[in-house]
Design a protein around this motif. Sequence first.
Motif, PDB file in Angstrom:
ATOM      1  N   UNK A 137       0.874  -1.175   0.000  1.00 49.63           N
ATOM      2  CA  UNK A 137       0.000   0.000   0.000  1.00 49.63           C
ATOM      3  C   UNK A 137       0.905   1.216   0.000  1.00 49.63           C
ATOM      4  N   UNK A 138       0.613   2.173  -0.896  1.00 48.56           N
ATOM      5  CA  UNK A 138       1.469   3.350  -1.059  1.00 48.56           C
ATOM      6  C   UNK A 138       0.604   4.594  -1.003  1.00 48.56           C
ATOM      7  N   UNK A 139       0.930   5.494  -0.086  1.00 48.00           N
ATOM      8  CA  UNK A 139       0.293   6.813  -0.026  1.00 48.00           C
ATOM      9  C   UNK A 139       1.358   7.860  -0.268  1.00 48.00           C
ATOM     10  N   UNK A 140       1.132   8.680  -1.286  1.00 41.43           N
ATOM     11  CA  UNK A 140       2.141   9.670  -1.673  1.00 41.43           C
ATOM     12  C   UNK A 140       1.500  11.051  -1.701  1.00 41.43           C
ATOM     13  N   UNK A 141       2.283  12.060  -1.307  1.00 41.83           N
ATOM     14  CA  UNK A 141       1.732  13.409  -1.193  1.00 41.83           C
ATOM     15  C   UNK A 141       2.333  14.391  -2.193  1.00 41.83           C
ATOM     16  N   UNK A 142       3.658  14.388  -2.372  1.00 41.60           N
ATOM     17  CA  UNK A 142       4.310  15.417  -3.187  1.00 41.60           C
ATOM     18  C   UNK A 142       5.204  14.832  -4.274  1.00 41.60           C
ATOM     19  N   UNK A 143       4.984  13.593  -4.631  1.00 47.83           N
ATOM     20  CA  UNK A 143       5.687  12.953  -5.737  1.00 47.83           C
ATOM     21  C   UNK A 143       4.777  11.896  -6.319  1.00 47.83           C
ATOM     22  N   UNK A 144       5.320  10.992  -7.112  1.00 47.18           N
ATOM     23  CA  UNK A 144       4.533   9.882  -7.643  1.00 47.18           C
ATOM     24  C   UNK A 144       4.522   8.734  -6.651  1.00 47.18           C
ATOM     25  N   UNK A 145       3.517   7.875  -6.784  1.00 43.88           N
ATOM     26  CA  UNK A 145       3.486   6.691  -5.928  1.00 43.88           C
ATOM     27  C   UNK A 145       4.634   5.764  -6.251  1.00 43.88           C
ATOM     28  N   UNK A 146       4.758   5.407  -7.534  1.00 42.01           N
ATOM     29  CA  UNK A 146       5.909   4.654  -8.036  1.00 42.01           C
ATOM     30  C   UNK A 146       6.467   5.402  -9.228  1.00 42.01           C
ATOM     31  N   UNK A 147       7.763   5.670  -9.182  1.00 43.11           N
ATOM     32  CA  UNK A 147       8.442   6.294 -10.321  1.00 43.11           C
ATOM     33  C   UNK A 147       9.592   5.380 -10.729  1.00 43.11           C
ATOM     34  N   UNK A 148       9.627   5.014 -12.016  1.00 42.52           N
ATOM     35  CA  UNK A 148      10.694   4.150 -12.524  1.00 42.52           C
ATOM     36  C   UNK A 148      11.285   4.756 -13.787  1.00 42.52           C
ATOM     37  N   UNK A 149      12.602   4.664 -13.920  1.00 46.57           N
ATOM     38  CA  UNK A 149      13.284   5.173 -15.108  1.00 46.57           C
ATOM     39  C   UNK A 149      14.380   4.177 -15.503  1.00 46.57           C
ATOM     40  N   UNK A 151      14.176   1.109 -16.272  1.00 43.82           N
ATOM     41  CA  UNK A 151      14.000  -0.128 -15.506  1.00 43.82           C
ATOM     42  C   UNK A 151      13.251  -1.148 -16.361  1.00 43.82           C
ATOM     43  N   UNK A 152      13.948  -1.744 -17.321  1.00 42.34           N
ATOM     44  CA  UNK A 152      13.323  -2.716 -18.215  1.00 42.34           C
ATOM     45  C   UNK A 152      12.825  -3.918 -17.431  1.00 42.34           C
ATOM     46  N   UNK A 153      11.688  -4.449 -17.865  1.00 45.29           N
ATOM     47  CA  UNK A 153      11.199  -5.704 -17.331  1.00 45.29           C
ATOM     48  C   UNK A 153      10.716  -5.661 -15.901  1.00 45.29           C
ATOM     49  N   UNK A 154      10.319  -4.501 -15.395  1.00 50.04           N
ATOM     50  CA  UNK A 154       9.822  -4.458 -14.017  1.00 50.04           C
ATOM     51  C   UNK A 154       8.401  -5.020 -13.968  1.00 50.04           C
ATOM     52  N   UNK A 155       8.018  -5.475 -12.768  1.00 49.99           N
ATOM     53  CA  UNK A 155       6.678  -6.017 -12.549  1.00 49.99           C
ATOM     54  C   UNK A 155       6.084  -5.360 -11.316  1.00 49.99           C
ATOM     55  N   UNK A 156       4.895  -4.775 -11.483  1.00 49.37           N
ATOM     56  CA  UNK A 156       4.172  -4.120 -10.392  1.00 49.37           C
ATOM     57  C   UNK A 156       2.880  -4.895 -10.196  1.00 49.37           C
ATOM     58  N   UNK A 157       2.679  -5.464  -9.008  1.00 44.77           N
ATOM     59  CA  UNK A 157       1.601  -6.425  -8.816  1.00 44.77           C
ATOM     60  C   UNK A 157       0.987  -6.298  -7.427  1.00 44.77           C
ATOM     61  N   UNK A 158      -0.340  -6.335  -7.370  1.00 38.95           N
ATOM     62  CA  UNK A 158      -1.074  -6.311  -6.099  1.00 38.95           C
ATOM     63  C   UNK A 158      -0.720  -5.078  -5.272  1.00 38.95           C
ATOM     64  N   UNK A 159      -1.129  -3.924  -5.776  1.00 41.88           N
ATOM     65  CA  UNK A 159      -0.767  -2.653  -5.166  1.00 41.88           C
ATOM     66  C   UNK A 159      -2.008  -1.787  -4.977  1.00 41.88           C
ATOM     67  N   UNK A 160      -2.013  -1.059  -3.872  1.00 42.70           N
ATOM     68  CA  UNK A 160      -3.040  -0.069  -3.555  1.00 42.70           C
ATOM     69  C   UNK A 160      -2.328   1.269  -3.415  1.00 42.70           C
ATOM     70  N   UNK A 161      -2.620   2.209  -4.325  1.00 37.73           N
ATOM     71  CA  UNK A 161      -1.863   3.460  -4.392  1.00 37.73           C
ATOM     72  C   UNK A 161      -2.834   4.636  -4.366  1.00 37.73           C
ATOM     73  N   UNK A 162      -2.577   5.605  -3.491  1.00 37.66           N
ATOM     74  CA  UNK A 162      -3.453   6.767  -3.363  1.00 37.66           C
ATOM     75  C   UNK A 162      -2.615   8.024  -3.223  1.00 37.66           C
ATOM     76  N   UNK A 163      -2.955   9.032  -4.025  1.00 33.26           N
ATOM     77  CA  UNK A 163      -2.316  10.343  -3.893  1.00 33.26           C
ATOM     78  C   UNK A 163      -3.077  11.142  -2.835  1.00 33.26           C
ATOM     79  N   UNK A 164      -2.482  11.313  -1.682  1.00 32.87           N
ATOM     80  CA  UNK A 164      -3.151  11.981  -0.569  1.00 32.87           C
ATOM     81  C   UNK A 164      -2.874  13.483  -0.536  1.00 32.87           C
TER      82      UNK A 164
END
Length: 405
Positions: A137-149, A151-164
Amino acid sequence: MPDDNLAEEAAAFPRGRMRHALPHLVGHLDVSAQAEPTSDTRTGRAAGNLLESRLNRRCLLAGLALSVSGVVGAALHLGMGRSGGGKWFGGAATFLRPSGPVLSRADGQIIENLDIYAPQGHGITILHQGVIVRSCRIRHAMGSGIYARGAAGIRLQDLEIDHVGVPPSGTGPSQNRNNIELESCPDAIIIRVEASRGSSNIYVVDCPGTQMSFLELHDARGPFPRGQNVQFNRSPDTSLEEFSAENGPTSWTEDNISVFHSDRCAVRRGLVFYNNSPTGAGVMLEGSFNCLVEDVDAVQQGNGAFSAVPQGKVGSGGCSFNRCRSRDTYNEPRDGRDAPTSNGLSFHTRISEGAEKHSVRDCCVYALANPGNIIWETAAVHAGWSIERKTFDPRPPLRLAFNWR
């Protein structure tokens, strides 16, 4: 063959400029990793009864076996089983460990089972290849919840993300607070993600071959140029399947789904619900060739439900809309924003010079605010296009349930 009345109206009806809730929904699709469905306080987000007829293709949920070295978080055991009443459930509950922002440190790292709060910066920053992020579970306020650069072949799975970090309603404070933002991350996989209130829920740029499925997306906040539930930017051969992209009066939308300068992309089996942008569409294929939109329902759209058009000097052609449906459109100012610039158009099709025409097959419309403004321009679609007027119940929204809540 096209409806004769629609063809007549399409030729005669004047159009405005075009750039680029249903009162209730019948049932909810509950894709669950726990014994009982859950609910929260957001309107219309209580998990409903499982629809057996669509269960089979939604059963590749979570708990896929992944063996990669380098783990952040506690061990997870998530099994699959069947209980009474047609519900699917997982194994033991997942306990999330409180955490601040996380930075990847190696290729192939696993980041899992964290409850991340990021008052500043990104919740998770990924700068390595093959990283797996799961069950967080990711709560983010002043950036992105997940930021990737890079990063070939990444896997994002079973996530709850909210910009608070957003106000209760209206435009967000920055275009750079996406729930997920990937840059130069080819062949990424995003599966079983609930994301809310980001500048965009998911924004991928220069990420060819990205695969997304089982996404529950809510309340995109912008500001422009963000405001999408999902946008592919310069990301050819990307797919989005099994999703719901829902907004409401608190949102500040552009397109619900935007395929921008991204050829050969596919958008399948989804719901796009509510849009208050004067220039946005439900599904927009913009400056993109040979894309497919199939089995997607658009509800409460104003400026357009489905669109395939050139963008600037970047052309468009060869796109297909199959079994796409639109209902309950609007054609007036909404939520403090101007009225739709297209005068309530449903299908918007244009091609660049010399490009293959688009296809529109077995589509339908119902309860339109502007019943005569169905498709424009018909010269950009193959003969035999078919749009029928008939009532239909829209696809149920996806409802994910995680076993930490």
